[in-house]
Design an enzyme around this catalytic site. Structure first.
Site, mmCIF file in Angstrom:
data_model
loop_
_atom_site.group_PDB
_atom_site.id
_atom_site.type_symbol
_atom_site.label_atom_id
_atom_site.label_comp_id
_atom_site.label_asym_id
_atom_site.label_seq_id
_atom_site.Cartn_x
_atom_site.Cartn_y
_atom_site.Cartn_z
ATOM 1 N N SER A 603 0.837 -1.191 0.000
ATOM 2 C CA SER A 603 0.000 0.000 0.000
ATOM 3 C C SER A 603 0.881 1.253 0.000
ATOM 4 O O SER A 603 1.650 1.465 -0.921
ATOM 5 C CB SER A 603 -0.966 -0.056 1.187
ATOM 6 N N ASP A 688 -10.041 -3.242 -5.215
ATOM 7 C CA ASP A 688 -9.404 -2.438 -4.175
ATOM 8 C C ASP A 688 -9.937 -1.003 -4.215
ATOM 9 O O ASP A 688 -9.777 -0.306 -5.218
ATOM 10 C CB ASP A 688 -7.890 -2.440 -4.410
ATOM 11 N N HIS A 723 -8.219 -4.700 -1.277
ATOM 12 C CA HIS A 723 -6.934 -4.208 -0.800
ATOM 13 C C HIS A 723 -6.189 -5.242 0.033
ATOM 14 O O HIS A 723 -4.961 -5.243 0.078
ATOM 15 C CB HIS A 723 -7.165 -2.943 0.029
#
Length: 758
Positions: A603, A688, A723
């Site tokens: 991320s 995501d 995600h």
């Protein structure tokens, strides 16, 4: 007051002599599209590898402040996630990944078997005593998901004790399965429960489920005993849902960019269209969250940006009345809870950067008393309230700490607190997280682990100072914590700042002469602390002689609020140079060499990977970037994308010239150049909502086009996940397995891995 945003924490050796040689990689390559235009690469003297996918180029110009950027892969972005050409490209990338990794399938299977073999598949969590029941979660052998259970307490009026034990024998009350996620997840590619809230009377449960990975939830209410639905589900909501009494729910919904912006009051049995909107946050740089006080008498709705947080409260006995507790003041961040006749307020300002703790009467919220003043060397991270106690979660010298204070009787005045008692821990570096605890007791429950200590649940008696281990995660396969060494070292950044590094390795396998492989992890954003915690999966690396290290770079919160402030906005590059300095320290001190160093981040940590990949590609043998935020400038210029508006206070607003050019100078997609890159693995999730799949897809396409080396570049996009990868517990292990296999390939620890442009 357990403020969830503080605690987001985005894991037995066997011989590898029998691993397959790489010529067999072609066994999976036949499904690759014939449209690939790249020349067929080779790997040393082995058979040719399949050609990597080549994304088409469609010129897309973007101009601002007289600067023109050309994005040839902008077409890959599709907000509906349904464009056939885009999906076809992602599938080609997945097929190419399978082809390249096919020759190591037995390695992957071996590692996956190791990861799964360490897990006690049939187990329960440490039961939590609430009301007349113990509540816990059960896992079953062979099942991906959990069961939510409870068991009646025969003598629920007995005082709480650290020695409380749930009866499980033949004469014990029967276990009742409230909800079986395995049943709910049938026929679902993805399944996740984001909230599981039992009503105050214990008769109902409200749970929020996500079946796509896009973090858009449906809230169901069921009868605890029968499982029968109560009313119609609430659709299109967040995972924030709380009970306000036994017949009312409070929940939050999102706007079109998935920003939590409205809080609603729902009466059971009523149609959702008739629910009352209690508050609408119209400023698109702010988002809402919701939590209950430990006393369960109040609910708190907070509106927060990255710099400002203000709070409303409602009395659960009068949930229609939403009142201001802390006013909206730019640069002031407050978090609150309740005990007796007082609200407790954690407050941070520019001057009080590590926070202070205040109290005020419920009937006069402007009359505040400082209970714990601001300290420059100690950061207040969170706090938790009990009938007679206050628990402070703090940080000092980069390590978390827990301090407990005895509070005066409820009817007595509150004043500054002295003589707190600290909880002692067993490792030199470790991770500590709060847990729900019985409010009307003196028993504090917390979660503990370290790089060599499996996740553990402790009950701590605040009266006596006695800690009792209630549960430690079983690690099968002969694991012995005494085989591993943990260390804290300090690298020196270019500006003289000392950067903490947490390290673990298996002492009988590591030589510390530069010949050992090392995996270095980093994050460094949002003031999140990446504390050294345990991962049973990581043992598959440690038991193969790897060293594992975490660089606690600026932009995180490990060393207090200034640590974060000095790694954001126009100081963001400190995050990247701190990480490079940490890598150089490990090399200089013979933990590894460049040829043995792999780096990893997810991320915002994937942004870190992308940035240092462009800045110092010579420093690393391989890079693994999970769901990486790599198209920073384009994303931050687009307010229609989820999170953009709320993130201007994290990265800066590139509609302002200074931020535009600074952001462009490090944004990974904008800084790919014709140079040699190390081996690279990048992952993404199609659904995501935090980092759009198109960001890593564009990064990969541009790297393929411009890099001048023959190293491997792989991209794997999960088409049924968001995600946080796949939702099943064994499915998640599969990602660990193929990631570790890639690392072994990159380090030539699997015979046959050589060169080949991709």
């Amino acid at each position: 007051m357990l403020r969830s945003s503080y605690w987001n924490k985005i894991q037995t050796g066997a011989s590898i002599l029998s691993l397959l040689y790489l010529p067999q990689v072609l066994c999976c390559s036949s499904s690759l599209s014939s449209a690939s235009k790249a020349s067929t690469p080779t790997m040393s003297s082995q058979a040719p590898l399949p050609s990597p996918p080549v994304a088409k180029k469609v010129e897309h110009k973007m101009e601002m402040f007289g600067d023109v950027r050309v994005d040839n892969y902008y077409w890959l972005r599709d907000d509906s996630r349904s464009d056939p050409e885009m999906l076809a490209y992602l599938k080609q990338e997945n097929e190419y990944f399978d082809a390249i990794m096919c020759g190591t399938k037995k390695v992957d299977e071996e590692i996956f078997a190791e990861l799964r073999g360490r897990i006690k598949e049939d187990d329960i969590t440490a039961p939590l005593r609430k009301g007349s029941y113990y509540y816990y979660v059960r896992t079953l052998e062979g099942k991906e998901y959990v069961q939510h259970c409870r068991r009646l307490i025969p003598n629920s009026e007995a005082p709480f004790s650290v020695y409380d034990t749930m009866e499980t024998g033949p004469d014990a009350p029967a276990e009742h399965v409230i909800l079986d996620e395995n049943v709910k997840a049938q026929d679902q590619a993805y399944y996740h429960i984001g909230a599981f809230q039992v009503s105050p009377n214990g008769k109902l449960v409200a749970y929020a489920e996500d079946t796509k990975g896009d973090e858009i939830y449906t809230v169901h209410v069921i009868d605890v005993e029968t499982g029968a639905p109560v009313g119609k589900p609430l659709v299109g909501v967040t995972g924030y849902v709380e009970w306000a009494g036994d017949e009312t729910l409070v929940y939050i919904t999102m706007d079109k960019i998935l920003r939590p912006d409205k809080v609603w009051l729902h009466k059971l049995g009523a149609d959702q269209s008739n629910d009352t909107c209690l508050y609408h946050e119209k400023d698109d740089t702010f988002s809402l969250d919701l939590h209950a006080s430990e006393s369960k008498k109040y609910l708190f709705i907070a509106s927060e940006s990255k710099m400002t947080r203000f709070v409303f409260y409602l009395d659960v006995s009068k949930p229609e009345e939403l009142r201001v507790l802390t006013p909206r003041v730019v640069g002031v961040d407050t978090s609150v809870s309740h005990r007796g006749d007082h609200f407790f307020i954690q407050r941070r300002t520019d001057e009080l950067f590590n926070s202070e703790l205040l109290a005020c009467p419920v009937e006069n919220t402007s009359e505040t008393t400082v209970l714990i003043p601001h300290r420059e060397s100690v950061k207040i991270q969170n706090f938790q309230l009990f009938t007679d106690y206050l628990v402070m979660y703090e940080r000092e010298a980069g390590l978390p700490k827990i301090t407990t204070f005895r509070l005066p009787d409820v009817e007595e005045p509150l004043k500054s607190l002295q003589g707190g008692k600290s909880v002692e821990f067993i490792d030199p570096i470790y991770s500590v997280d709060p847990s729900e605890s019985p409010y009307s007791s003196s028993i504090l429950r917390f979660h503990y682990s370290s790089l060599r200590t499996p996740p553990s649940v402790y009950d701590y008696d605040m009266n006596t100072g006695i800690s009792v281990l209630k549960k430690i995660e079983p690690v099968l396969g002969g694991f012995d914590t005494n085989n591993y060494v943990t260390e804290r070292k300090w690298a020196t950044a270019s500006d003289g700042t000392h950067i903490p590094i947490s390290i673990v390795y298996r002492k009988n396998l590591v030589k510390l002469d530069g010949s050992d492989p090392l995996l270095l992890y980093g994050y460094g954003s949002y003031e999140i602390c990446i504390d050294p915690s345990f991962s049973s999966s990581r043992l598959s690396l440690l038991d193969r002689g790897f060293i594992y290290a975490i660089a606690h770079v600026r932009g995180g919160g490990e060393m207090g609020r200034p640590w974060y402030e000095n790694g954001k906005f126009l100081k963001k590059k400190n995050t990247f140079t701190d990480f490079i300095a940490s890598a150089e320290y490990l090399i200089e001190n013979k933990y590894c060499t460049k040829e043995k160093l792999i780096i990893n981040g997810r991320s915002a940590g994937g942004l870190l990977m992308g940035a240092v990949l462009n800045m110092r590609p010579d420093l690393f043998k391989a890079v693994v970037a999970g769901v990486p935020f790599v198209d920073v400038l384009t994303t931050m210029l687009d307010p229609t994308i989820p999170l953009t508006t709320s993130e201007w206070e994290e990265w800066g607003d590139p509609r302002k010239e200074e931020f535009y050019f600074y952001m462009k100078s490090y944004s990974p997609v904008d800084n790919v150049m014709a140079q040699n890159y190390p081996n690279v693995l990048i992952t993404a999730g199609l659904h995501d909502p935090r980092v759009m799949y198109s960001e890593p897809a564009k990064f990969v396409a541009k790297l393929r086009d411009m890099k001048t080396d023959d190293n491997i570049l792989l991209f794997k996009c999960e088409l049924g996940a968001g995600h946080f990868s796949k939702s099943g517990r064994f499915e998640r292990l599969q990602e660990d397995a193929f990631t570790y296999t890639f690392m072994l390939k990159a380090l030539n620890m699997i015979p046959g891995f050589g060169a080949g442009k991709s």
